[in-house]
Design a protein around this motif. Structure first.
Motif, short mmCIF file in Angstrom:
data_model
loop_
_atom_site.label_atom_id
_atom_site.label_comp_id
_atom_site.label_asym_id
_atom_site.label_seq_id
_atom_site.Cartn_x
_atom_site.Cartn_y
_atom_site.Cartn_z
N LYS A 130 0.85 -1.18 0.00
CA LYS A 130 0.00 0.00 0.00
C LYS A 130 0.88 1.23 0.00
O LYS A 130 2.03 1.19 0.45
CB LYS A 130 -0.92 0.00 1.23
CG LYS A 130 -1.98 -1.09 1.22
CD LYS A 130 -2.85 -1.02 2.47
CE LYS A 130 -3.95 -2.06 2.43
NZ LYS A 130 -4.95 -1.78 1.39
N SER A 131 0.35 2.33 -0.50
CA SER A 131 1.08 3.59 -0.53
C SER A 131 0.36 4.58 0.38
O SER A 131 -0.87 4.70 0.34
CB SER A 131 1.16 4.11 -1.96
OG SER A 131 1.85 5.34 -1.99
N TRP A 132 1.15 5.32 1.18
CA TRP A 132 0.55 6.29 2.11
C TRP A 132 1.60 7.35 2.45
O TRP A 132 2.69 7.04 2.90
CB TRP A 132 0.09 5.55 3.37
CG TRP A 132 -0.41 6.41 4.48
CD1 TRP A 132 -1.49 7.26 4.45
CD2 TRP A 132 0.13 6.49 5.80
NE1 TRP A 132 -1.65 7.85 5.68
CE2 TRP A 132 -0.68 7.41 6.52
CE3 TRP A 132 1.20 5.88 6.45
CZ2 TRP A 132 -0.44 7.72 7.86
CZ3 TRP A 132 1.44 6.18 7.78
CH2 TRP A 132 0.63 7.10 8.46
N LEU A 133 1.26 8.59 2.18
CA LEU A 133 2.12 9.74 2.49
C LEU A 133 3.54 9.56 1.92
O LEU A 133 4.53 9.89 2.57
CB LEU A 133 2.19 9.96 4.01
CG LEU A 133 0.87 10.30 4.70
CD1 LEU A 133 1.10 10.47 6.20
CD2 LEU A 133 0.25 11.55 4.11
N GLY A 134 3.62 9.01 0.72
CA GLY A 134 4.91 8.82 0.09
C GLY A 134 5.68 7.60 0.58
O GLY A 134 6.81 7.36 0.15
N GLY A 208 10.23 10.18 9.50
CA GLY A 208 9.68 11.48 9.16
C GLY A 208 8.16 11.56 9.08
O GLY A 208 7.62 12.52 8.53
N LEU A 209 7.45 10.56 9.63
CA LEU A 209 5.99 10.57 9.57
C LEU A 209 5.37 10.93 10.92
O LEU A 209 4.35 10.37 11.31
CB LEU A 209 5.48 9.20 9.09
CG LEU A 209 5.83 8.84 7.64
CD1 LEU A 209 5.34 7.45 7.30
CD2 LEU A 209 5.25 9.86 6.67
N ILE A 224 -3.88 10.63 8.64
CA ILE A 224 -4.08 11.74 7.73
C ILE A 224 -3.90 11.24 6.30
O ILE A 224 -3.20 10.26 6.04
CB ILE A 224 -3.14 12.91 8.02
CG1 ILE A 224 -1.69 12.55 7.78
CG2 ILE A 224 -3.34 13.41 9.45
CD1 ILE A 224 -0.75 13.73 7.86
N GLU A 225 -4.52 11.95 5.36
CA GLU A 225 -4.50 11.49 3.96
C GLU A 225 -3.47 12.24 3.14
O GLU A 225 -2.82 11.68 2.27
CB GLU A 225 -5.89 11.67 3.33
CG GLU A 225 -5.97 11.12 1.92
CD GLU A 225 -7.41 11.11 1.41
OE1 GLU A 225 -7.65 10.46 0.39
OE2 GLU A 225 -8.26 11.75 2.04
N LYS A 226 -3.29 13.53 3.42
CA LYS A 226 -2.36 14.32 2.62
C LYS A 226 -1.16 14.68 3.45
O LYS A 226 -1.22 14.83 4.67
CB LYS A 226 -3.05 15.59 2.10
CG LYS A 226 -4.19 15.30 1.13
CD LYS A 226 -4.81 16.57 0.61
CE LYS A 226 -5.95 16.27 -0.36
NZ LYS A 226 -6.59 17.50 -0.88
#
Length: 229
Positions: A130-134, A208-209, A224-226
């Protein structure tokens, strides 16, 4: 047949638990030398570790810490110690659950089944990446990677993250998370969920998240999504 490593120095309890678990078709192994737990763990290659806190030579926390340095295998603590800090410590070290002695065997079985389901069934999702926040979320390897590094999560941490990013920008209540994680809230404390979420946040900060999982007071948690960190 799942292979379980039971790290317990009480011979009578070990024999009883082994016999009962064998009736449920679990392959149970013990420890012969409590000074060489990691060597025996490596030789056994268990699907689940059940470990007492009070052990000869080194306590269960010591061995849990060493196992977590090399593996995300599910770990359940089994202990007669009832101080809340023991449960918090075990969760902070990456354990998946905690059973206090004396216990009803049905409770132990329920926890074992729930932990094994979380560890080995949910990754059967057709989409293992899955991809999330880069970042790339590797469900099969319990790994989160981005251009700042890579972290390996425990089964619980990855499960919580998966539930949250599947519903990103929407609030997931604590009750829902607890039900999804442990199937029945009677077998888990509210504090256990808090410890797992806090540990997940700490790991995400390493790449960094930070602030990517928000607390909605009185409601639950939200991924968060963005990328607005």
């Amino acid at each position: 047949m799942f292979k379980i490593l039971l790290i317990e120095d009480d011979h009578s309890l070990f024999s009883e638990v082994k016999e009962r678990l064998s009736q449920w078709s679990y392959d149970v192994h013990g420890i012969h030398n409590f000074g060489e737990v990691m060597n025996e763990y490596t030789e056994t290659k268990p699907d689940l570790v059940i470990i007492d806190i009070q052990l000869p030579k080194f306590d269960g926390f010591h061995w849990c810490r060493l196992i977590r340095e090399h593996s995300s295998v599910p770990i359940i603590f089994l202990s007669s110690r009832d101080h809340p800090t023991d449960m918090v410590m075990s969760m902070n070290l990456g354990a998946d659950d905690f059973v206090q002695k004396p216990f009803h065997f049905e409770v132990l079985i329920a926890k074992i089944q729930a932990v094994l389901r979380r560890a080995y069934n949910y990754n059967n999702d057709h989409n293992e990446l899955k991809s999330w926040l880069g970042a790339t979320i590797d469900l099969e390897r319990n790994r989160v990677s981005n251009d700042k590094g890579s972290i390996e999560l425990t089964k619980n941490e990855m499960f919580i993250l998966k539930v949250l990013i599947d519903r990103k920008s929407k609030i997931v209540t604590r009750d829902e998370l607890m039900n999804r994680l442990w199937d029945d809230q009677r077998f888990v404390s509210d504090n256990t969920l808090t410890v797992n979420v806090n540990r997940l946040r700490k790991r995400l900060t390493e790449i960094g998240l930070e602030n990517s999982i928000q607390t909605k007071v009185g409601q639950g948690y939200m991924a968060i999504e963005k990328e607005s960190l």
